[in-house]
Design a protein around this motif. Structure first.
Motif, PDB file in Angstrom:
ATOM      1  N   PRO A 208       0.859  -1.200   0.000  1.00  0.00           N
ATOM      2  CA  PRO A 208       0.000   0.000   0.000  1.00  0.00           C
ATOM      3  C   PRO A 208       0.890   1.244   0.000  1.00  0.00           C
ATOM      4  O   PRO A 208       1.999   1.223   0.545  1.00  0.00           O
ATOM      5  CB  PRO A 208      -0.779  -0.122   1.308  1.00  0.00           C
ATOM      6  CG  PRO A 208      -0.664  -1.550   1.709  1.00  0.00           C
ATOM      7  CD  PRO A 208       0.629  -2.054   1.141  1.00  0.00           C
ATOM      8  N   ARG A 209       0.419   2.313  -0.599  1.00  0.00           N
ATOM      9  CA  ARG A 209       1.232   3.526  -0.770  1.00  0.00           C
ATOM     10  C   ARG A 209       1.776   4.049   0.549  1.00  0.00           C
ATOM     11  O   ARG A 209       2.939   4.432   0.637  1.00  0.00           O
ATOM     12  CB  ARG A 209       0.420   4.614  -1.470  1.00  0.00           C
ATOM     13  CG  ARG A 209       1.261   5.839  -1.781  1.00  0.00           C
ATOM     14  CD  ARG A 209       0.546   6.762  -2.736  1.00  0.00           C
ATOM     15  NE  ARG A 209       1.445   7.775  -3.230  1.00  0.00           N
ATOM     16  CZ  ARG A 209       1.504   9.009  -2.740  1.00  0.00           C
ATOM     17  NH1 ARG A 209       0.722   9.373  -1.762  1.00  0.00           N
ATOM     18  NH2 ARG A 209       2.333   9.880  -3.264  1.00  0.00           N
ATOM     19  N   ASP A 210       0.961   4.088   1.617  1.00  0.00           N
ATOM     20  CA  ASP A 210       1.443   4.623   2.888  1.00  0.00           C
ATOM     21  C   ASP A 210       2.588   3.783   3.459  1.00  0.00           C
ATOM     22  O   ASP A 210       3.564   4.313   3.974  1.00  0.00           O
ATOM     23  CB  ASP A 210       0.315   4.798   3.902  1.00  0.00           C
ATOM     24  CG  ASP A 210      -0.371   3.506   4.282  1.00  0.00           C
ATOM     25  OD1 ASP A 210      -0.400   2.560   3.476  1.00  0.00           O
ATOM     26  OD2 ASP A 210      -0.880   3.440   5.421  1.00  0.00           O
TER      27      ASP A 210
ATOM     28  N   LEU B   7       5.732   4.429   1.282  1.00  0.00           N
ATOM     29  CA  LEU B   7       6.347   5.717   1.615  1.00  0.00           C
ATOM     30  C   LEU B   7       7.043   5.669   2.970  1.00  0.00           C
ATOM     31  O   LEU B   7       8.152   6.194   3.127  1.00  0.00           O
ATOM     32  CB  LEU B   7       5.294   6.827   1.604  1.00  0.00           C
ATOM     33  CG  LEU B   7       4.854   7.293   0.233  1.00  0.00           C
ATOM     34  CD1 LEU B   7       3.699   8.278   0.348  1.00  0.00           C
ATOM     35  CD2 LEU B   7       6.015   7.907  -0.528  1.00  0.00           C
ATOM     36  N   ARG B   8       6.406   5.053   3.958  1.00  0.00           N
ATOM     37  CA  ARG B   8       7.021   4.937   5.284  1.00  0.00           C
ATOM     38  C   ARG B   8       8.366   4.208   5.165  1.00  0.00           C
ATOM     39  O   ARG B   8       9.366   4.613   5.753  1.00  0.00           O
ATOM     40  CB  ARG B   8       6.090   4.214   6.241  1.00  0.00           C
ATOM     41  CG  ARG B   8       6.582   4.189   7.660  1.00  0.00           C
ATOM     42  CD  ARG B   8       5.583   3.505   8.573  1.00  0.00           C
ATOM     43  NE  ARG B   8       4.317   4.182   8.588  1.00  0.00           N
ATOM     44  CZ  ARG B   8       3.922   5.053   9.510  1.00  0.00           C
ATOM     45  NH1 ARG B   8       4.722   5.346  10.501  1.00  0.00           N
ATOM     46  NH2 ARG B   8       2.739   5.613   9.458  1.00  0.00           N
TER      47      ARG B   8
ATOM     48  N   VAL C 258      14.786   5.268   4.984  1.00  0.00           N
ATOM     49  CA  VAL C 258      16.153   5.148   4.490  1.00  0.00           C
ATOM     50  C   VAL C 258      17.001   6.347   4.926  1.00  0.00           C
ATOM     51  O   VAL C 258      18.220   6.250   5.038  1.00  0.00           O
ATOM     52  CB  VAL C 258      16.156   5.002   2.946  1.00  0.00           C
ATOM     53  CG1 VAL C 258      17.554   5.080   2.367  1.00  0.00           C
ATOM     54  CG2 VAL C 258      15.491   3.700   2.559  1.00  0.00           C
ATOM     55  N   TYR C 259      16.357   7.459   5.204  1.00  0.00           N
ATOM     56  CA  TYR C 259      17.076   8.668   5.626  1.00  0.00           C
ATOM     57  C   TYR C 259      17.270   8.628   7.142  1.00  0.00           C
ATOM     58  O   TYR C 259      16.303   8.685   7.896  1.00  0.00           O
ATOM     59  CB  TYR C 259      16.288   9.913   5.215  1.00  0.00           C
ATOM     60  CG  TYR C 259      17.012  11.199   5.506  1.00  0.00           C
ATOM     61  CD1 TYR C 259      18.129  11.569   4.767  1.00  0.00           C
ATOM     62  CD2 TYR C 259      16.586  12.037   6.524  1.00  0.00           C
ATOM     63  CE1 TYR C 259      18.793  12.753   5.028  1.00  0.00           C
ATOM     64  CE2 TYR C 259      17.247  13.225   6.786  1.00  0.00           C
ATOM     65  CZ  TYR C 259      18.356  13.572   6.038  1.00  0.00           C
ATOM     66  OH  TYR C 259      19.008  14.741   6.290  1.00  0.00           O
ATOM     67  N   PRO C 260      18.519   8.501   7.633  1.00  0.00           N
ATOM     68  CA  PRO C 260      18.726   8.435   9.082  1.00  0.00           C
ATOM     69  C   PRO C 260      18.452   9.793   9.732  1.00  0.00           C
ATOM     70  O   PRO C 260      18.754  10.840   9.155  1.00  0.00           O
ATOM     71  CB  PRO C 260      20.198   8.048   9.225  1.00  0.00           C
ATOM     72  CG  PRO C 260      20.828   8.344   7.915  1.00  0.00           C
ATOM     73  CD  PRO C 260      19.756   8.375   6.881  1.00  0.00           C
ATOM     74  N   THR C 261      17.875   9.749  10.911  1.00  0.00           N
ATOM     75  CA  THR C 261      17.567  10.979  11.642  1.00  0.00           C
ATOM     76  C   THR C 261      17.974  10.830  13.097  1.00  0.00           C
ATOM     77  O   THR C 261      18.156   9.725  13.605  1.00  0.00           O
ATOM     78  CB  THR C 261      16.060  11.299  11.615  1.00  0.00           C
ATOM     79  OG1 THR C 261      15.361  10.281  12.337  1.00  0.00           O
ATOM     80  CG2 THR C 261      15.529  11.402  10.207  1.00  0.00           C
ATOM     81  N   GLY C 262      18.093  11.942  13.763  1.00  0.00           N
ATOM     82  CA  GLY C 262      18.237  11.942  15.204  1.00  0.00           C
ATOM     83  C   GLY C 262      16.854  11.817  15.818  1.00  0.00           C
ATOM     84  O   GLY C 262      15.836  11.818  15.118  1.00  0.00           O
TER      85      GLY C 262
ATOM     86  N   GLN D  13      15.849   3.127   9.121  1.00  0.00           N
ATOM     87  CA  GLN D  13      15.118   1.936   8.683  1.00  0.00           C
ATOM     88  C   GLN D  13      14.327   1.313   9.836  1.00  0.00           C
ATOM     89  O   GLN D  13      14.365   0.106  10.062  1.00  0.00           O
ATOM     90  CB  GLN D  13      16.061   0.926   8.037  1.00  0.00           C
ATOM     91  CG  GLN D  13      16.615   1.439   6.724  1.00  0.00           C
ATOM     92  CD  GLN D  13      17.456   0.422   5.996  1.00  0.00           C
ATOM     93  OE1 GLN D  13      18.097  -0.422   6.602  1.00  0.00           O
ATOM     94  NE2 GLN D  13      17.437   0.515   4.676  1.00  0.00           N
ATOM     95  N   SER D  14      13.646   2.194  10.575  1.00  0.00           N
ATOM     96  CA  SER D  14      12.754   1.805  11.674  1.00  0.00           C
ATOM     97  C   SER D  14      13.475   1.100  12.819  1.00  0.00           C
ATOM     98  O   SER D  14      12.871   0.341  13.565  1.00  0.00           O
ATOM     99  CB  SER D  14      11.606   0.931  11.152  1.00  0.00           C
ATOM    100  OG  SER D  14      10.883   1.640  10.162  1.00  0.00           O
ATOM    101  N   ARG D  15      14.783   1.354  12.956  1.00  0.00           N
ATOM    102  CA  ARG D  15      15.563   0.789  14.056  1.00  0.00           C
ATOM    103  C   ARG D  15      16.482   1.863  14.625  1.00  0.00           C
ATOM    104  O   ARG D  15      16.894   2.791  13.917  1.00  0.00           O
ATOM    105  CB  ARG D  15      16.426  -0.380  13.565  1.00  0.00           C
ATOM    106  CG  ARG D  15      15.637  -1.575  13.097  1.00  0.00           C
ATOM    107  CD  ARG D  15      16.526  -2.790  12.850  1.00  0.00           C
ATOM    108  NE  ARG D  15      17.671  -2.495  12.011  1.00  0.00           N
ATOM    109  CZ  ARG D  15      17.904  -3.052  10.833  1.00  0.00           C
ATOM    110  NH1 ARG D  15      17.076  -3.941  10.347  1.00  0.00           N
ATOM    111  NH2 ARG D  15      18.964  -2.741  10.131  1.00  0.00           N
TER     112      ARG D  15
END
Length: 169
Positions: A10-12, A15-16, A21-25, A157-159
């Motif tokens: 599914p699109r959502d 997209l999630r 893939v972009y690492p964030t603080g 990546q959700s970790r």
């Protein structure tokens, strides 16, 4: 090995996954409201301007905590440290004691700053914008305290991840 996001998702969800893939603080937004610390974790945080000194965060419109924090006169933003993973999970929970006994400091204006963080910002709301299913808020920085020796918590990546020096450095 390369993995492609397929049309089968599914699109959502696609997209999630793509955005992960972009690492964030991870940043704790927090303030004292009715004599208790109220906070939430966000990874949608970015610097915007040096003059005036502005940062941006975005929060889901479905959040029950965001309207409370948006209304405070002074908000604390703490860039969480690598050892703050349990705190980040608590701040992301929908119920319970989000600070879980973790130490924090209160400013005279009511901002909450997490102990042992990599960065503290004390901010005041500057403006808000429509961001679809999120609200984008610009905050003017009132005070900055940087802790150079503290490694930040990274979400990728959700970790949760750790930063390590590049090979050969």
């Amino acid at each position: 090995m390369t993995t492609a996001v397929t049309d089968a998702l599914p699109r959502d969800r696609a997209l999630r996954r793509a955005f992960s893939v972009y690492p964030t603080g991870v940043v704790a937004l927090a303030a004292v409201v009715d004599d208790r610390a109220v906070g939430m974790a966000v990874n949608s945080f970015t610097s915007i301007s040096l003059e005036p000194a502005l940062v941006a965060v975005s929060a889901a419109r479905t959040s029950k905590t965001w309207p409370v924090l948006r209304a405070v006169p002074e908000l604390g933003m703490s860039v969480l440290a690598a050892h703050h993973e349990p705190l980040s999970r608590s701040l992301s929970a929908r119920e319970g004691d989000r600070f879980g006994g973790h130490a924090w400091h209160r400013t005279d204006g009511g901002a909450v700053l997490v102990a042992d963080a990599a960065l503290w910002l004390t901010c005041r709301l500057h403006s808000t914008f429509d961001g679809g299913d999120h609200e984008i808020a610009l905050y003017e920085i009132q005070d900055v305290t940087l802790f150079d020796d503290v490694e930040p918590l990274v979400f990728h990546q959700s970790r949760y991840r750790a930063i390590s020096p590049a090979a050969g450095v």
